[in-house]
Write a protein that holds these residues in place. Structure first.
Motif, PDB file in Angstrom:
ATOM      1  N   GLU A  35      -0.952  24.493 -49.042  1.00 34.49           N
ATOM      2  CA  GLU A  35      -1.847  24.121 -49.947  1.00 34.49           C
ATOM      3  C   GLU A  35      -2.890  23.928 -48.801  1.00 34.49           C
ATOM      4  O   GLU A  35      -3.064  23.418 -48.389  1.00 34.49           O
ATOM      5  N   GLY A  36      -4.282  25.089 -48.567  1.00 35.28           N
ATOM      6  CA  GLY A  36      -5.419  25.073 -47.672  1.00 35.28           C
ATOM      7  C   GLY A  36      -5.168  24.694 -46.170  1.00 35.28           C
ATOM      8  O   GLY A  36      -3.222  24.635 -45.640  1.00 35.28           O
ATOM      9  N   ALA A  37      -6.264  25.270 -45.298  1.00 33.84           N
ATOM     10  CA  ALA A  37      -6.088  25.263 -43.696  1.00 33.84           C
ATOM     11  C   ALA A  37      -5.804  24.057 -43.147  1.00 33.84           C
ATOM     12  O   ALA A  37      -4.588  24.890 -42.609  1.00 33.84           O
ATOM     13  N   ARG A  38      -6.130  22.929 -43.543  1.00 33.42           N
ATOM     14  CA  ARG A  38      -6.401  22.067 -42.334  1.00 33.42           C
ATOM     15  C   ARG A  38      -4.220  21.376 -42.332  1.00 33.42           C
ATOM     16  O   ARG A  38      -3.416  21.613 -41.689  1.00 33.42           O
ATOM     17  N   GLU A  39      -4.210  21.618 -43.958  1.00 35.61           N
ATOM     18  CA  GLU A  39      -2.523  20.909 -44.377  1.00 35.61           C
ATOM     19  C   GLU A  39      -1.586  22.138 -43.691  1.00 35.61           C
ATOM     20  O   GLU A  39      -0.522  22.033 -42.751  1.00 35.61           O
ATOM     21  N   ILE A  40      -1.763  23.119 -43.617  1.00 35.73           N
ATOM     22  CA  ILE A  40      -1.264  24.520 -42.720  1.00 35.73           C
ATOM     23  C   ILE A  40      -1.162  24.172 -40.974  1.00 35.73           C
ATOM     24  O   ILE A  40       0.011  24.701 -40.579  1.00 35.73           O
ATOM     25  N   VAL A  94      -6.143  30.014 -49.260  1.00 39.49           N
ATOM     26  CA  VAL A  94      -4.731  30.258 -48.344  1.00 39.49           C
ATOM     27  C   VAL A  94      -3.846  29.430 -48.580  1.00 39.49           C
ATOM     28  O   VAL A  94      -4.063  27.866 -48.869  1.00 39.49           O
ATOM     29  N   LEU A  95      -2.631  29.916 -48.165  1.00 38.35           N
ATOM     30  CA  LEU A  95      -1.449  29.146 -48.617  1.00 38.35           C
ATOM     31  C   LEU A  95      -0.410  30.255 -47.860  1.00 38.35           C
ATOM     32  O   LEU A  95       0.139  30.557 -47.608  1.00 38.35           O
ATOM     33  N   ALA A  96       0.504  29.236 -47.514  1.00 36.29           N
ATOM     34  CA  ALA A  96       1.597  29.283 -46.727  1.00 36.29           C
ATOM     35  C   ALA A  96       3.429  28.902 -47.830  1.00 36.29           C
ATOM     36  O   ALA A  96       2.918  27.894 -48.187  1.00 36.29           O
ATOM     37  N   VAL A  97       3.887  30.044 -46.943  1.00 35.36           N
ATOM     38  CA  VAL A  97       5.612  29.430 -48.200  1.00 35.36           C
ATOM     39  C   VAL A  97       6.197  29.206 -46.720  1.00 35.36           C
ATOM     40  O   VAL A  97       6.080  29.671 -45.993  1.00 35.36           O
ATOM     41  N   ILE A 159       1.914  16.342 -50.412  1.00 37.29           N
ATOM     42  CA  ILE A 159       1.479  17.045 -50.069  1.00 37.29           C
ATOM     43  C   ILE A 159      -0.050  17.159 -49.434  1.00 37.29           C
ATOM     44  O   ILE A 159      -0.711  16.542 -48.534  1.00 37.29           O
ATOM     45  N   ARG A 160      -0.598  16.797 -50.759  1.00 42.54           N
ATOM     46  CA  ARG A 160      -2.062  16.589 -50.977  1.00 42.54           C
ATOM     47  C   ARG A 160      -2.513  15.152 -50.472  1.00 42.54           C
ATOM     48  O   ARG A 160      -3.221  15.306 -50.099  1.00 42.54           O
ATOM     49  N   SER A 161      -2.236  14.434 -51.425  1.00 44.18           N
ATOM     50  CA  SER A 161      -2.180  12.773 -51.013  1.00 44.18           C
ATOM     51  C   SER A 161      -2.179  12.125 -49.862  1.00 44.18           C
ATOM     52  O   SER A 161      -3.075  11.683 -49.493  1.00 44.18           O
ATOM     53  N   SER A 162      -1.327  12.560 -49.152  1.00 44.36           N
ATOM     54  CA  SER A 162      -0.962  12.620 -47.492  1.00 44.36           C
ATOM     55  C   SER A 162      -2.009  13.163 -46.204  1.00 44.36           C
ATOM     56  O   SER A 162      -2.036  12.975 -45.397  1.00 44.36           O
ATOM     57  N   VAL A 163      -3.220  14.611 -47.393  1.00 45.51           N
ATOM     58  CA  VAL A 163      -4.051  15.267 -46.632  1.00 45.51           C
ATOM     59  C   VAL A 163      -3.379  15.580 -44.966  1.00 45.51           C
ATOM     60  O   VAL A 163      -3.574  16.263 -44.153  1.00 45.51           O
ATOM     61  N   GLY A 164      -1.553  15.556 -45.928  1.00 44.34           N
ATOM     62  CA  GLY A 164      -0.493  16.843 -44.496  1.00 44.34           C
ATOM     63  C   GLY A 164      -0.452  15.949 -43.586  1.00 44.34           C
ATOM     64  O   GLY A 164       0.357  15.829 -42.474  1.00 44.34           O
ATOM     65  N   CYS A 165      -0.029  14.768 -43.440  1.00 45.59           N
ATOM     66  CA  CYS A 165       0.373  13.577 -42.932  1.00 45.59           C
ATOM     67  C   CYS A 165       1.951  13.660 -42.575  1.00 45.59           C
ATOM     68  O   CYS A 165       2.894  12.948 -41.873  1.00 45.59           O
TER      69      CYS A 165
END
Length: 264
Positions: A35-40, A94-97, A159-165
């Motif tokens: 979830e989220g453009a930055r994470e995607i 925005v979300l991605a599977v 995923i959220r707490s790692s901010v996509g890391c």
């Protein structure tokens, strides 16, 4: 132009909701939700493939194709559907599977001939795992290893707490025995943060291939690490308590290693 879904009762919407909520469904399907453009965008940069990209046009006003990978199906969803699926209230619509990667020891991506590795044994709290991944990313460590994992690494909270890391780090998982065997096979020195038979961390040489091993605050590391490490280490404490948050401890050790390596 794009396929549209407006009903929360749509079968795909229900499948995606199950992926978000249930580790069992993620493991069975080999899929998870970002979830989220930055994470995607970070996942795309990290080489992940997306099966579907879902966007809410009322919220996400950019061109969705910038976030897609090859063969990604783009789907326009209603605000009602997005609100049903959104894990956070502040993401960009925005979300991605995505397809999960193989994180087994056999698939280790280790390439550096003088690696710096972070090992965390049995971390359970997603917030701690996310913080460890952010620290590893900040220091650009070569590999993050989760030994005896208790939490699915594609848990939305991680995923959220790692901010996509989670997507920018090389990550493998396995049993403690598998990880020890792997580290020794790669001739990596093992420095375990444990009270018994230990010396202060700053007295150690981390300039050679090094694994820094941390455990949970509640139980610490298992006996295997104490007996099979190159050297057990401690962070000297000057206050009243005798432990600190695992991600804080890992940060201290990692950046001491980076300092010794002159931040290379």
């Amino acid at each position: 132009m794009y396929k549209s879904i407006s009903s929360t009762q749509n079968s795909l919407v229900k499948q995606i909701a199950a992926l978000i909520e249930k580790s069992r469904d993620r493991k069975k399907s080999g899929l998870f939700v970002i979830e989220g453009a930055r994470e995607i965008a970070l996942a795309k940069k990290g080489g992940y493939c997306f099966k579907q990209l879902l966007f809410c046009a009322e919220i996400f006003v950019e061109d969705p194709t910038r976030l897609t990978t090859d063969h990604t199906e783009i789907i326009k969803i209603s605000e009602e559907v997005y609100q049903k699926l959104a894990y956070r209230t502040t993401t960009e619509g925005v979300l991605a599977v995505a397809e999960a990667k193989d994180h087994s020891v056999a698939n280790s991506p280790l390439e550096n001939d003088n690696p710096l590795v972070l090992v965390a044994e049995a971390p359970e709290k997603p917030g701690n795992i996310g913080a460890l991944l952010r620290t590893a990313d900040a220091a650009n460590v070569d590999l993050v290893i989760i030994a005896n994992p208790r939490t699915d690494i594609y848990n939305p909270n991680i995923i959220r707490s790692s901010v996509g890391c989670i997507f920018t780090n090389s990550v493998i998982t396995g049993t403690t025995a598998e990880i020890l065997q792997f580290l020794k096979s790669q001739n990596i020195q093992i420095y375990s943060a444990i009270l018994q038979d230990s010396i202060p961390y700053h007295r150690c040489d981390f300039t050679k291939p090094t694994a820094l091993v941390v455990g949970t605050e509640a139980t610490g590391l298992t006996e295997e690490w104490r007996t099979q490490s190159t050297q057990n280490i401690i962070i000297p404490m000057q206050g009243e308590i005798d432990s600190m948050n695992v991600s804080v401890a890992a940060g201290i050790l990692i950046f001491e290693a980076k300092r010794q390596r002159k931040f290379k």
